[in-house]
Write a protein that holds these residues in place. Sequence first.
Motif, PDB file in Angstrom:
ATOM      1  N   PHE A 297      26.984  18.808 -32.818  1.00 22.72           N
ATOM      2  CA  PHE A 297      27.655  17.520 -33.061  1.00 22.72           C
ATOM      3  C   PHE A 297      27.495  17.092 -34.526  1.00 22.72           C
ATOM      4  O   PHE A 297      28.410  16.512 -35.114  1.00 22.72           O
ATOM      5  N   ALA A 298      26.340  17.374 -35.122  1.00 17.64           N
ATOM      6  CA  ALA A 298      26.150  17.052 -36.544  1.00 17.64           C
ATOM      7  C   ALA A 298      27.148  17.861 -37.381  1.00 17.64           C
ATOM      8  O   ALA A 298      27.734  17.357 -38.344  1.00 17.64           O
ATOM      9  N   HIS A 299      27.349  19.106 -36.978  1.00 13.56           N
ATOM     10  CA  HIS A 299      28.260  19.999 -37.704  1.00 13.56           C
ATOM     11  C   HIS A 299      29.702  19.483 -37.643  1.00 13.56           C
ATOM     12  O   HIS A 299      30.390  19.390 -38.661  1.00 13.56           O
ATOM     13  N   THR A 300      30.165  19.128 -36.440  1.00 14.27           N
ATOM     14  CA  THR A 300      31.554  18.649 -36.336  1.00 14.27           C
ATOM     15  C   THR A 300      31.698  17.269 -36.991  1.00 14.27           C
ATOM     16  O   THR A 300      32.746  16.960 -37.559  1.00 14.27           O
ATOM     17  N   ALA A 301      30.636  16.449 -36.916  1.00 14.51           N
ATOM     18  CA  ALA A 301      30.705  15.126 -37.568  1.00 14.51           C
ATOM     19  C   ALA A 301      30.836  15.308 -39.076  1.00 14.51           C
ATOM     20  O   ALA A 301      31.665  14.654 -39.727  1.00 14.51           O
ATOM     21  N   GLU A 302      30.030  16.197 -39.633  1.00 14.03           N
ATOM     22  CA  GLU A 302      30.082  16.453 -41.076  1.00 14.03           C
ATOM     23  C   GLU A 302      31.474  16.985 -41.462  1.00 14.03           C
ATOM     24  O   GLU A 302      32.044  16.604 -42.476  1.00 14.03           O
ATOM     25  N   TYR A 303      31.992  17.842 -40.620  1.00 19.03           N
ATOM     26  CA  TYR A 303      33.318  18.428 -40.868  1.00 19.03           C
ATOM     27  C   TYR A 303      34.387  17.333 -40.867  1.00 19.03           C
ATOM     28  O   TYR A 303      35.226  17.252 -41.767  1.00 19.03           O
ATOM     29  N   ASP A 304      34.317  16.454 -39.876  1.00 22.92           N
ATOM     30  CA  ASP A 304      35.308  15.381 -39.782  1.00 22.92           C
ATOM     31  C   ASP A 304      35.168  14.375 -40.912  1.00 22.92           C
ATOM     32  O   ASP A 304      36.161  13.796 -41.363  1.00 22.92           O
ATOM     33  N   VAL A 305      33.927  14.141 -41.370  1.00 25.90           N
ATOM     34  CA  VAL A 305      33.728  13.239 -42.517  1.00 25.90           C
ATOM     35  C   VAL A 305      34.428  13.827 -43.743  1.00 25.90           C
ATOM     36  O   VAL A 305      35.100  13.110 -44.491  1.00 25.90           O
ATOM     37  N   ALA A 306      34.299  15.137 -43.921  1.00 34.80           N
ATOM     38  CA  ALA A 306      34.952  15.775 -45.067  1.00 34.80           C
ATOM     39  C   ALA A 306      36.472  15.624 -44.964  1.00 34.80           C
ATOM     40  O   ALA A 306      37.154  15.311 -45.947  1.00 34.80           O
ATOM     41  N   VAL A 307      36.999  15.803 -43.760  1.00 35.28           N
ATOM     42  CA  VAL A 307      38.451  15.671 -43.566  1.00 35.28           C
ATOM     43  C   VAL A 307      38.880  14.221 -43.808  1.00 35.28           C
ATOM     44  O   VAL A 307      39.831  13.944 -44.540  1.00 35.28           O
ATOM     45  N   ALA A 308      38.137  13.284 -43.208  1.00 34.59           N
ATOM     46  CA  ALA A 308      38.511  11.864 -43.333  1.00 34.59           C
ATOM     47  C   ALA A 308      38.406  11.396 -44.782  1.00 34.59           C
ATOM     48  O   ALA A 308      39.255  10.644 -45.265  1.00 34.59           O
TER      49      ALA A 308
ATOM     50  N   TRP B  20      38.769  13.221 -47.446  1.00 37.59           N
ATOM     51  CA  TRP B  20      39.870  13.815 -48.217  1.00 37.59           C
ATOM     52  C   TRP B  20      41.172  13.055 -47.959  1.00 37.59           C
ATOM     53  O   TRP B  20      41.919  12.727 -48.873  1.00 37.59           O
ATOM     54  N   PHE B  21      41.414  12.749 -46.699  1.00 37.02           N
ATOM     55  CA  PHE B  21      42.630  11.984 -46.387  1.00 37.02           C
ATOM     56  C   PHE B  21      42.596  10.618 -47.079  1.00 37.02           C
ATOM     57  O   PHE B  21      43.600  10.168 -47.631  1.00 37.02           O
ATOM     58  N   ALA B  22      41.426   9.960 -47.033  1.00 35.22           N
ATOM     59  CA  ALA B  22      41.346   8.584 -47.548  1.00 35.22           C
ATOM     60  C   ALA B  22      41.371   8.526 -49.072  1.00 35.22           C
ATOM     61  O   ALA B  22      41.606   7.458 -49.639  1.00 35.22           O
ATOM     62  N   THR B  23      41.116   9.647 -49.721  1.00 36.84           N
ATOM     63  CA  THR B  23      41.082   9.618 -51.190  1.00 36.84           C
ATOM     64  C   THR B  23      42.217  10.458 -51.770  1.00 36.84           C
ATOM     65  O   THR B  23      43.248   9.917 -52.160  1.00 36.84           O
ATOM     66  N   ALA B  24      42.044  11.766 -51.756  1.00 39.65           N
ATOM     67  CA  ALA B  24      42.994  12.641 -52.444  1.00 39.65           C
ATOM     68  C   ALA B  24      44.387  12.610 -51.819  1.00 39.65           C
ATOM     69  O   ALA B  24      45.392  12.706 -52.510  1.00 39.65           O
ATOM     70  N   TYR B  25      44.469  12.493 -50.506  1.00 41.61           N
ATOM     71  CA  TYR B  25      45.747  12.743 -49.838  1.00 41.61           C
ATOM     72  C   TYR B  25      46.514  11.463 -49.522  1.00 41.61           C
ATOM     73  O   TYR B  25      47.709  11.380 -49.762  1.00 41.61           O
ATOM     74  N   ALA B  26      45.824  10.493 -48.956  1.00 43.40           N
ATOM     75  CA  ALA B  26      46.519   9.259 -48.557  1.00 43.40           C
ATOM     76  C   ALA B  26      45.782   8.069 -49.156  1.00 43.40           C
ATOM     77  O   ALA B  26      45.429   7.119 -48.460  1.00 43.40           O
ATOM     78  N   GLY B  27      45.514   8.151 -50.449  1.00 43.23           N
ATOM     79  CA  GLY B  27      44.731   7.127 -51.134  1.00 43.23           C
ATOM     80  C   GLY B  27      45.403   5.765 -51.117  1.00 43.23           C
ATOM     81  O   GLY B  27      46.578   5.630 -50.780  1.00 43.23           O
ATOM     82  N   THR B  28      44.645   4.752 -51.488  1.00 42.96           N
ATOM     83  CA  THR B  28      45.149   3.381 -51.463  1.00 42.96           C
ATOM     84  C   THR B  28      45.624   2.971 -52.850  1.00 42.96           C
ATOM     85  O   THR B  28      45.273   3.598 -53.850  1.00 42.96           O
ATOM     86  N   GLU B  29      46.374   1.886 -52.910  1.00 35.15           N
ATOM     87  CA  GLU B  29      46.883   1.426 -54.200  1.00 35.15           C
ATOM     88  C   GLU B  29      45.766   0.939 -55.113  1.00 35.15           C
ATOM     89  O   GLU B  29      45.821   1.071 -56.327  1.00 35.15           O
ATOM     90  N   ASP B  30      44.713   0.342 -54.494  1.00 38.09           N
ATOM     91  CA  ASP B  30      43.630  -0.190 -55.339  1.00 38.09           C
ATOM     92  C   ASP B  30      42.649   0.898 -55.771  1.00 38.09           C
ATOM     93  O   ASP B  30      41.692   0.631 -56.489  1.00 38.09           O
ATOM     94  N   GLY B  31      42.871   2.121 -55.323  1.00 35.30           N
ATOM     95  CA  GLY B  31      42.035   3.232 -55.786  1.00 35.30           C
ATOM     96  C   GLY B  31      40.765   3.422 -54.978  1.00 35.30           C
ATOM     97  O   GLY B  31      40.089   4.439 -55.127  1.00 35.30           O
ATOM     98  N   TRP B  32      40.433   2.457 -54.114  1.00 37.32           N
ATOM     99  CA  TRP B  32      39.221   2.600 -53.301  1.00 37.32           C
ATOM    100  C   TRP B  32      39.631   2.964 -51.888  1.00 37.32           C
ATOM    101  O   TRP B  32      40.462   2.288 -51.294  1.00 37.32           O
ATOM    102  N   PRO B  33      39.080   4.039 -51.343  1.00 35.82           N
ATOM    103  CA  PRO B  33      39.485   4.471 -50.004  1.00 35.82           C
ATOM    104  C   PRO B  33      39.166   3.410 -48.952  1.00 35.82           C
ATOM    105  O   PRO B  33      38.170   2.689 -49.075  1.00 35.82           O
ATOM    106  N   ASP B  34      40.010   3.323 -47.934  1.00 33.11           N
ATOM    107  CA  ASP B  34      39.748   2.372 -46.846  1.00 33.11           C
ATOM    108  C   ASP B  34      38.546   2.797 -46.021  1.00 33.11           C
ATOM    109  O   ASP B  34      37.964   1.992 -45.304  1.00 33.11           O
ATOM    110  N   PHE B  35      38.209   4.061 -46.112  1.00 39.07           N
ATOM    111  CA  PHE B  35      37.066   4.588 -45.352  1.00 39.07           C
ATOM    112  C   PHE B  35      36.264   5.483 -46.274  1.00 39.07           C
ATOM    113  O   PHE B  35      36.837   6.199 -47.101  1.00 39.07           O
ATOM    114  N   THR B  36      34.963   5.403 -46.172  1.00 39.63           N
ATOM    115  CA  THR B  36      34.147   6.411 -46.846  1.00 39.63           C
ATOM    116  C   THR B  36      33.007   6.803 -45.919  1.00 39.63           C
ATOM    117  O   THR B  36      32.348   5.937 -45.337  1.00 39.63           O
ATOM    118  N   GLY B  37      32.828   8.081 -45.763  1.00 37.91           N
ATOM    119  CA  GLY B  37      31.786   8.549 -44.853  1.00 37.91           C
ATOM    120  C   GLY B  37      30.836   9.478 -45.576  1.00 37.91           C
ATOM    121  O   GLY B  37      31.183  10.071 -46.598  1.00 37.91           O
TER     122      GLY B  37
END
Length: 536
Positions: free
Chosen positions: A192-203, A205-222
């Motif tokens: 579970f730690a492994h999949t959680a870490e994996y999902d944090v990396a995915v989330a 990336w989505f919140a920053t590089a891929y689907a970033g916000t206008e203010d530059g700060w991701p809506d989520f950070t894990g």
Amino acid sequence: MSGVPTAPDAQLADDSQRPVRRALLSVYDKTGLVELATALHGEGVELVSTGSTARHIADAGVPVTPVEQLTGFPECLEGRVKTLHPRVHAGILADTRKQDHLDQLADLDIAPFELVVVNLYPFAETVASGAEPDAVVEQIDIGGPSMVRAAAKNHPSVAVVVDPSRYDDVVAAVAAGGFTFAQRKGLAAAAFAHTAEYDVAVANWFATAYAGTEDGWPDFTGGAWTKQAVLRYGENPHQEAALYSDGRGVGLAAAEQLHGKEMSYNNYVDTDAARRAAYDFTEPAVAIIKHANPCGLAVGGDIAQAHARAHATDPVSAYGGVIAANRPVSVAMAEQVADVFTEVIVAPGYEDGAVEVLARKKNLRILVADRPGGELPAETRQISGGLLVQLRDTFQADGDDVASWTLAAGAAADEATLADLEFAWRAVRAAKSNAVLLAADGAAVGIGMGQVNRVDSCRLAVERANTLAGGAERARGAVAASDAFFPFADGLQVLLDAGVRAVVQPGGSVRDADVVEAAKAAGITMYFTGTRHFAH
Ligand SMILES: NC(=O)c1ncn([C@@H]2O[C@H](COP(=O)(O)O)[C@@H](O)[C@H]2O)c1NC=O
């Protein structure tokens, strides 16, 4: 409530070993796969496996059932669908302690798995490679985490392994008659730690590089943190504490300890501050830290000279300090350090013989840590109920570059004075605000730090300059740096009265004119940087 077990955990708990008869193997990283498959087959375990995992096993001459044969459904959509099938997931998720589940499996003609070995597509590595978004998205593993989570949930019946370094343990457990419940719980926690870490990396990336916000700060950070050490205690003995690492293998958390007592919580805090201070300089530099503040800071022609000067800043406080060098420690520096009670020394390396000299002190913690690099650009601080995030304070080109300073009072400084002012400007940010630092010849000679007003910081800096070197009046003729502007002329006046001859400060106070006037009246040089460096 149908389908939800009603029996309490205690009734379901089963510590017996579970023989492994059937294993599902689906791994991206094929390290150790053939050896594992061979050993499992030797123990009579039936192997079921996906695409290229199965080919690897079969090529080694080990019998294996392709997963398509089990599902009756071909792998499709470029591998997006391989194991996402009820015949796979029912085999993983059946709680074999329950007769009802066993009966259902029998009706469906599905055999249970007792072991699932999976490792996932390399998502983080693909991001790090700079791959295009489509390629990154393709590396989001779907079927793998589904199997891992299913097996981890069903740990009373199934053992799940996500790390090739555990294969020897797997073989040993299978040969011993199966995994115990305690082992399966531990494996499930790691899974579970492994999949959680994996999902944090995915989330992330989505919140920053891929689907970033206008203010530059991701809506989520894990974040994902792995326990690295249990510490004797925290900041105080009644506080329990541990060190967690972000797993990237950089920074102080990745340091190697060569000698000495176990690092304490406060050692880590001070060593981090010491490294930050020492690496603010490009020339050989040494910082000596107590309670996260510098009591010694200097540059030198070589690291031993830098240390000797840093020690001379405040020889009284250097006792019990934490030392960071930004160059390998020489034998000459080691000899100097060996004379002083020191808690920790950290450096990017040690010249031949230096560790032996330092190790004469039984308790001295000797650390080797790479020079800074690879740190995340943002830093965090916890507050009650929240997390503050900011970009790290670094020496930006604007304001920190001497060439951009504005001469606010007096004559332009000569080369040597300018060098001392630059040293003081770089050094002062190592001290907690309000900070005022006096320097001479590339060394701090008096530091006023952590005061609630700047006048007191000036007084402290002067007093320390004039009392800590056997009565030498080191404030006279020194230069000074202030980490933020002087709100009034009173603080500066303390420095002027003590004989400081040049000052660098950000400027920007509404009373700058008063401050400049005081400097001019005293005939000293004063520069404005336009940039401040608070450190709270
Ligand atoms: N989609 C699926 O059904 C699926 N099932 C397993 N995987 C992954 O495929 C990899 C193994 O595939 P192969 O055996 O073909 O090399 C493993 O990293 C595993 O996590 C899948 N791939 C991605 O989601």
